[in-house]
Design a protein around this motif. Structure first.
Motif, PDB file in Angstrom:
ATOM      1  N   MET A 132     109.572  53.393 -32.075  1.00  0.00           N
ATOM      2  CA  MET A 132     109.723  52.944 -33.428  1.00  0.00           C
ATOM      3  C   MET A 132     108.390  52.555 -34.047  1.00  0.00           C
ATOM      4  N   ASP A 133     107.498  52.042 -33.227  1.00  0.00           N
ATOM      5  CA  ASP A 133     106.201  51.629 -33.751  1.00  0.00           C
ATOM      6  C   ASP A 133     105.434  52.828 -34.309  1.00  0.00           C
ATOM      7  N   LEU A 134     105.504  53.969 -33.630  1.00  0.00           N
ATOM      8  CA  LEU A 134     104.829  55.175 -34.112  1.00  0.00           C
ATOM      9  C   LEU A 134     105.442  55.643 -35.429  1.00  0.00           C
ATOM     10  N   LEU A 135     106.766  55.616 -35.529  1.00  0.00           N
ATOM     11  CA  LEU A 135     107.436  56.029 -36.764  1.00  0.00           C
ATOM     12  C   LEU A 135     107.077  55.099 -37.919  1.00  0.00           C
ATOM     13  N   ASP A 136     107.021  53.793 -37.658  1.00  0.00           N
ATOM     14  CA  ASP A 136     106.619  52.847 -38.702  1.00  0.00           C
ATOM     15  C   ASP A 136     105.202  53.115 -39.176  1.00  0.00           C
ATOM     16  N   ARG A 137     104.314  53.407 -38.266  1.00  0.00           N
ATOM     17  CA  ARG A 137     102.919  53.680 -38.627  1.00  0.00           C
ATOM     18  C   ARG A 137     102.801  54.971 -39.434  1.00  0.00           C
ATOM     19  N   VAL A 138     103.542  56.005 -39.026  1.00  0.00           N
ATOM     20  CA  VAL A 138     103.498  57.285 -39.750  1.00  0.00           C
ATOM     21  C   VAL A 138     104.047  57.115 -41.160  1.00  0.00           C
ATOM     22  N   LEU A 139     105.161  56.402 -41.304  1.00  0.00           N
ATOM     23  CA  LEU A 139     105.748  56.217 -42.627  1.00  0.00           C
ATOM     24  C   LEU A 139     104.884  55.330 -43.513  1.00  0.00           C
ATOM     25  N   ALA A 140     104.176  54.381 -42.922  1.00  0.00           N
ATOM     26  CA  ALA A 140     103.317  53.500 -43.706  1.00  0.00           C
ATOM     27  C   ALA A 140     102.107  54.238 -44.267  1.00  0.00           C
ATOM     28  N   THR A 141     101.543  55.165 -43.507  1.00  0.00           N
ATOM     29  CA  THR A 141     100.346  55.876 -43.951  1.00  0.00           C
ATOM     30  C   THR A 141     100.657  57.250 -44.510  1.00  0.00           C
ATOM     31  N   GLY A 142     101.728  57.894 -44.037  1.00  0.00           N
ATOM     32  CA  GLY A 142     102.080  59.245 -44.476  1.00  0.00           C
ATOM     33  C   GLY A 142     101.466  60.293 -43.560  1.00  0.00           C
ATOM     34  N   VAL A 143     102.082  61.438 -43.520  1.00  0.00           N
ATOM     35  CA  VAL A 143     101.604  62.540 -42.702  1.00  0.00           C
ATOM     36  C   VAL A 143     101.972  63.852 -43.397  1.00  0.00           C
ATOM     37  N   VAL A 144     101.099  64.842 -43.249  1.00  0.00           N
ATOM     38  CA  VAL A 144     101.354  66.178 -43.782  1.00  0.00           C
ATOM     39  C   VAL A 144     101.582  67.119 -42.611  1.00  0.00           C
ATOM     40  N   ILE A 145     102.690  67.855 -42.670  1.00  0.00           N
ATOM     41  CA  ILE A 145     103.019  68.832 -41.638  1.00  0.00           C
ATOM     42  C   ILE A 145     102.870  70.206 -42.264  1.00  0.00           C
ATOM     43  N   SER A 146     102.121  71.074 -41.618  1.00  0.00           N
ATOM     44  CA  SER A 146     101.943  72.418 -42.170  1.00  0.00           C
ATOM     45  C   SER A 146     102.073  73.453 -41.062  1.00  0.00           C
ATOM     46  N   GLY A 147     102.451  74.652 -41.463  1.00  0.00           N
ATOM     47  CA  GLY A 147     102.596  75.731 -40.501  1.00  0.00           C
ATOM     48  C   GLY A 147     102.712  77.065 -41.210  1.00  0.00           C
ATOM     49  N   ASP A 148     102.503  78.111 -40.458  1.00  0.00           N
ATOM     50  CA  ASP A 148     102.608  79.477 -40.969  1.00  0.00           C
ATOM     51  C   ASP A 148     103.600  80.254 -40.118  1.00  0.00           C
ATOM     52  N   VAL A 149     104.412  81.073 -40.775  1.00  0.00           N
ATOM     53  CA  VAL A 149     105.345  81.960 -40.101  1.00  0.00           C
ATOM     54  C   VAL A 149     105.026  83.370 -40.565  1.00  0.00           C
ATOM     55  N   VAL A 150     104.812  84.267 -39.606  1.00  0.00           N
ATOM     56  CA  VAL A 150     104.511  85.662 -39.932  1.00  0.00           C
ATOM     57  C   VAL A 150     105.539  86.552 -39.238  1.00  0.00           C
ATOM     58  N   ILE A 151     106.186  87.392 -40.023  1.00  0.00           N
ATOM     59  CA  ILE A 151     107.130  88.368 -39.479  1.00  0.00           C
ATOM     60  C   ILE A 151     106.417  89.709 -39.453  1.00  0.00           C
ATOM     61  N   ALA A 152     106.337  90.292 -38.258  1.00  0.00           N
ATOM     62  CA  ALA A 152     105.602  91.551 -38.088  1.00  0.00           C
ATOM     63  C   ALA A 152     106.419  92.518 -37.245  1.00  0.00           C
TER      64      ALA A 152
END
Length: 53
Positions: free
Chosen positions: A1-21
């Motif tokens: 829970m401590d990690l989740l509280d810290r992430v929500l307090a500061t914010g985080v950006v999640i990014s990714g790429d999906v390629v269909i080939a």
């Protein structure tokens, strides 16, 4: 829970790429980005009428 509280307090950006080939030929590429952050009721809305909704 401590990690989740810290992430929500500061914010985080999640990014990714999906390629269909097929046969090593890229056909579709999707770039995905998400912002995860908490919202406080004590912070006023930046819009004068309460928001875009």
């Amino acid at each position: 829970m401590d990690l989740l509280d810290r992430v929500l307090a500061t914010g985080v950006v999640i990014s990714g790429d999906v390629v269909i080939a097929i046969a090593d030929v890229p056909l579709v590429r999707l770039s995905l980005r998400a912002l995860l952050s908490s919202v406080s009721e004590r912070v006023p809305a930046p819009w004068p009428d309460g928001g875009p909704l």
